[in-house]
Design a protein around this motif. Sequence first.
Motif, PDB file in Angstrom:
ATOM      1  N   ILE A  65       0.821  31.437  -7.619  1.00  0.00           N
ATOM      2  CA  ILE A  65       0.290  30.303  -8.384  1.00  0.00           C
ATOM      3  C   ILE A  65       0.783  30.375  -9.835  1.00  0.00           C
ATOM      4  O   ILE A  65       0.999  31.470 -10.368  1.00  0.00           O
ATOM      5  CB  ILE A  65      -1.264  30.298  -8.321  1.00  0.00           C
ATOM      6  CG1 ILE A  65      -1.729  30.151  -6.860  1.00  0.00           C
ATOM      7  CG2 ILE A  65      -1.859  29.189  -9.173  1.00  0.00           C
ATOM      8  CD1 ILE A  65      -3.227  30.317  -6.648  1.00  0.00           C
ATOM      9  N   THR A  98      -2.701  23.429  -4.416  1.00  0.00           N
ATOM     10  CA  THR A  98      -1.973  24.128  -5.476  1.00  0.00           C
ATOM     11  C   THR A  98      -2.702  25.381  -5.965  1.00  0.00           C
ATOM     12  O   THR A  98      -2.248  26.045  -6.886  1.00  0.00           O
ATOM     13  CB  THR A  98      -1.742  23.191  -6.682  1.00  0.00           C
ATOM     14  OG1 THR A  98      -3.000  22.640  -7.074  1.00  0.00           O
ATOM     15  CG2 THR A  98      -0.771  22.075  -6.330  1.00  0.00           C
ATOM     16  N   GLY A  99      -3.854  25.694  -5.361  1.00  0.00           N
ATOM     17  CA  GLY A  99      -4.529  26.946  -5.691  1.00  0.00           C
ATOM     18  C   GLY A  99      -5.783  26.816  -6.550  1.00  0.00           C
ATOM     19  O   GLY A  99      -6.304  27.817  -7.033  1.00  0.00           O
ATOM     20  N   LEU A 218      -2.985  22.332 -12.474  1.00  0.00           N
ATOM     21  CA  LEU A 218      -2.219  22.872 -11.336  1.00  0.00           C
ATOM     22  C   LEU A 218      -1.644  21.686 -10.560  1.00  0.00           C
ATOM     23  O   LEU A 218      -2.346  21.049  -9.784  1.00  0.00           O
ATOM     24  CB  LEU A 218      -3.125  23.707 -10.428  1.00  0.00           C
ATOM     25  CG  LEU A 218      -3.407  25.139 -10.875  1.00  0.00           C
ATOM     26  CD1 LEU A 218      -4.381  25.807  -9.926  1.00  0.00           C
ATOM     27  CD2 LEU A 218      -2.128  25.959 -10.967  1.00  0.00           C
TER      28      LEU A 218
END
Length: 234
Positions: A65, A98-99, A218
């Motif tokens: 990430i 995307t985390g 993110l």
Amino acid sequence: MDGLAPCAFGICDGSGFVVDEATNTASDCRCRPLQLANARARSLEARIPRKYRDVAFDRWPVTAISPPVVDEVRRFCHRVGENLDEGRGMWLVGDSGTGKTTLAMLVSKAAIEAKRTTAIYSMPRLMAVLREAIDTEEGLLGLLDRLATVDLLHIDDLGAEHRTDWVLEQIYSIVNTRYEDQRSIVITTNNMPAELEEQIGRRTVSRLIEMCGDPLPLFGTDNRQEYQPDRDVA
Ligand SMILES: Nc1ncnc2c1ncn2[C@@H]1O[C@H](COP(=O)(O)OP(=O)(O)OP(=O)(O)O)[C@@H](O)[C@H]1O
Ligand SMILES: [Mg+2]
Ligand SMILES: [Zn+2]
């Protein structure tokens, strides 16, 4: 769990009271405030969902990430006690897969390890639990009160709930109470603040900005495997 949890300071028998044999009187043990906080938080959802249970800074996918964002989260976790004491929160904003939830779970994990009371809900789940509470003995206000007093409230997927006046009112009430009491919130959302304002209202978002600072961004491609059902937080 059966019986009493052990005294955090090794003083009492876990009851939260110390009995003076000579006078046969009981007084509060040093662990009593902790015992009370734990009892109040007990029936809130305080577990890391299975999918995120093993998240760690030195493991995939966190290692994949966006590093500047991971660094911010790491700094927050290193001082999690101080941050929670001061009511500082964090929010992660961006595209799907995307985390965001992964990183937010690291914060909750750090809080739980620091023995702070923590409640973790996805927004749709939180609204469902609030609706159900209306018909319970504790009632909606009782549940809201407990949500207001945990050290950390983690709301995943804010803005993902269908907006109704009732939902807006509940989310405002939760955020505003924590804002006034300076208690920390961690949030993930797919919407940038301007968009989020449309969904949950300007007054709520303005409080979140003050509590959580700038959202950590993110963005990018969805890393969730296509064949994996999107389960996130129950
Ligand atoms: N940067 C990344 N590199 C590789 N895999 C990742 C990355 N970020 C997330 N993943 C994987 O993608 C999946 C989804 O991650 P996560 O639940 O954190 O996404 P999210 O940002 O919260 O998405 P959503 O907005 O849909 O809730 C997980 O299986 C995770 O392991
Ligand atoms: Mg998520
Ligand atoms: Zn004790």
